[in-house]
Design an enzyme around this catalytic site. Sequence first.
Site, PDB file in Angstrom:
ATOM      1  N   TYR A  59       1.010  -1.085  -0.237  1.00 51.81           N
ATOM      2  CA  TYR A  59      -0.152  -0.353   0.187  1.00 51.81           C
ATOM      3  C   TYR A  59       0.844   1.517  -0.006  1.00 51.81           C
ATOM      4  CZ  TYR A  59      -4.854  -0.040   0.358  1.00 51.81           C
ATOM      5  OH  TYR A  59      -6.392  -0.258  -1.041  1.00 51.81           O
ATOM      6  N   GLU A  61      -0.550   4.962  -0.695  1.00 51.21           N
ATOM      7  CA  GLU A  61      -1.006   5.744  -0.850  1.00 51.21           C
ATOM      8  C   GLU A  61      -0.178   7.152  -1.107  1.00 51.21           C
ATOM      9  OE1 GLU A  61      -5.163   6.245   1.571  1.00 51.21           O
ATOM     10  OE2 GLU A  61      -5.540   4.919   0.606  1.00 51.21           O
ATOM     11  N   ASP A 205      -6.145  13.798 -25.020  1.00 51.74           N
ATOM     12  CA  ASP A 205      -6.324  12.588 -24.456  1.00 51.74           C
ATOM     13  C   ASP A 205      -6.251  11.560 -25.889  1.00 51.74           C
ATOM     14  OD1 ASP A 205      -7.080  10.407 -24.257  1.00 51.74           O
ATOM     15  OD2 ASP A 205      -9.295  10.650 -23.342  1.00 51.74           O
ATOM     16  N   THR A 231      -3.984   6.797 -21.677  1.00 52.78           N
ATOM     17  CA  THR A 231      -3.577   4.994 -21.434  1.00 52.78           C
ATOM     18  C   THR A 231      -3.134   4.497 -21.754  1.00 52.78           C
ATOM     19  OG1 THR A 231      -4.294   3.707 -23.114  1.00 52.78           O
ATOM     20  CG2 THR A 231      -6.239   5.067 -21.637  1.00 52.78           C
ATOM     21  N   LYS A 234      -2.469   0.684 -24.582  1.00 51.56           N
ATOM     22  CA  LYS A 234      -2.995   0.668 -26.334  1.00 51.56           C
ATOM     23  C   LYS A 234      -1.924   0.526 -27.355  1.00 51.56           C
ATOM     24  CE  LYS A 234      -7.391   2.940 -24.939  1.00 51.56           C
ATOM     25  NZ  LYS A 234      -8.620   3.503 -25.467  1.00 51.56           N
ATOM     26  N   ARG A 240      -2.925  -2.348 -18.383  1.00 57.93           N
ATOM     27  CA  ARG A 240      -4.075  -1.546 -18.569  1.00 57.93           C
ATOM     28  C   ARG A 240      -3.816  -0.004 -16.961  1.00 57.93           C
ATOM     29  NH1 ARG A 240      -7.262  -4.116 -21.824  1.00 57.93           N
ATOM     30  NH2 ARG A 240      -8.310  -2.268 -21.756  1.00 57.93           N
TER      31      ARG A 240
HETATM   32  C1  PLP Z   1      -9.565   4.421 -24.409  1.00 61.38           C
HETATM   33  C2  PLP Z   1     -10.044   5.415 -24.066  1.00 61.38           C
HETATM   34  C3  PLP Z   1     -10.190   5.821 -23.023  1.00 61.38           C
HETATM   35  C4  PLP Z   1     -10.633   5.097 -21.266  1.00 61.38           C
HETATM   36  O1  PLP Z   1      -9.583   4.340 -21.348  1.00 61.38           O
HETATM   37  P1  PLP Z   1      -9.832   2.950 -20.101  1.00 61.38           P
HETATM   38  O2  PLP Z   1      -8.892   2.545 -19.794  1.00 61.38           O
HETATM   39  O3  PLP Z   1     -10.509   2.251 -21.031  1.00 61.38           O
HETATM   40  O4  PLP Z   1     -11.218   3.352 -19.013  1.00 61.38           O
HETATM   41  C5  PLP Z   1     -10.504   7.560 -22.220  1.00 61.38           C
HETATM   42  N1  PLP Z   1     -10.247   7.782 -24.157  1.00 61.38           N
HETATM   43  C6  PLP Z   1     -10.070   8.099 -25.262  1.00 61.38           C
HETATM   44  C7  PLP Z   1      -9.741   9.239 -25.976  1.00 61.38           C
HETATM   45  C8  PLP Z   1      -9.614   6.772 -25.043  1.00 61.38           C
HETATM   46  O5  PLP Z   1     -10.138   5.843 -26.135  1.00 61.38           O
END
Ligand code: PLP
Length: 424
Positions: A59, A61, A205, A231, A234, A240
Amino acid sequence: MTADPTTTHPALAATDPELAALVGAEERLQGETLRLIPSENYVSAAVLEAAGTVLQNKYSEGYPGRRYYEGQQVIDQVERLAVGRAKDLFGVDHANVQPYSGSPANLAVYLAFAQPGDTVMGMALPMGGHLTHGWGVSATGTWFRGVQYGVRQDTGLIDFDQVRDLALKERPKVIFCGGTALPRTIDFAAFAEIAEEAGAVLVADIAHIAGLVAGGAHPSPVPYADVVSTTTHKTLRGPRGAMLMCREEHAKAIDKAVFPGLQGGPHNQTTAAIAVALHEAAQPSFQDYARAVVANAQALAEELLARGFDLVSGGTDNHLILMDLTGKDVPGKVAAKALDRAGIVVNYNTVPYDPRKPFDPSGVRIGTPSLTSRGLTTEHMGAVADWIDRGVRAAQKGDEDALALIRAEVAALMAAHPAPGIPA
Ligand SMILES: *Cc1c(COP(=O)(O)O)cnc(C)c1O
């Protein structure tokens, strides 16, 4: 053939054979199929190992040097390593590697810069935006007043006249750019100009394209955006998880919003795996990977166009292709489910101005990050397009034999290109 779980995951197989068998089955499925979902990838064996370590027992935090639990001698170093690598790779002042995933990361951005009821702006979900960019069914669209921009019907490209008009009229606190189904380069400079005029915080994003940005295959938002959200799982090919990166002036607000604003203890095993993925992404070979992802997508787009498919915006600049099946007379969902039976894993998706319903839309979204991680090149894209073409035609006719034949051909190619992280 995939290895027996009793040898690849011996402890798991001994304790819980039922679950071990499921893991083995998923390994086989990921190994045998052509995975074209653009938000997915294969992480390396090193990333998988880091994510499965005892770091998860701790943990922590707080932040390195400022924790609420003792015993952080090692964890602090792990998190500092991940943060330092993120800063180096993306060239940012500040990085927070604790968000549990992309959606909570974006929620933290709202918490940092807006009050409930404030106006926020993002791209509409059916146009290619993300739920968390203020779409109605998301908390971000119910706790805040989401106003939404889209793409032009004639070009499939972001309508910057609309973005500017909306921003100046609505004066949102936060503007999100980026999305989940955008096949074209995002013009961060254009968004920055509008955000500045409107007095809004600009959030880029880059969840989908982070690996392309890191590998130099897409322009970086860092010179333009106040905050970069991404993220890590991807195109970046990590576990993840998510990261928020920003200029120094916003560092405190972002950190406070993630913890204690939204989260408790960070997932240290994920932080470790993020550090590994960032290390991998800093290697010259990752630039080759990012370029190959785009080259494959562009080659695949050409092959699909040659077979009479309509693509939103006419093609792609990145890793992603949005096929509009309206002219093929087969709904996206029917095509996606048929392709799945053919060993080609895609997702059905709305296309801009879709005449059909969101749960039964006209499009199929595909991408090349996963197949590129397995070493497929532009020379394979003709075969991939052929399978998609034959699969869609088989879907129209309900020809299960044709789908089974494609599945066997796909499996043969995949067997020759082993997937990272999957035991042989
Ligand atoms: C995949 C994605 C997210 C969210 O990601 P999660 O890990 O699935 O919550 C946010 N913004 C964009 C543009 C994404 O493609």
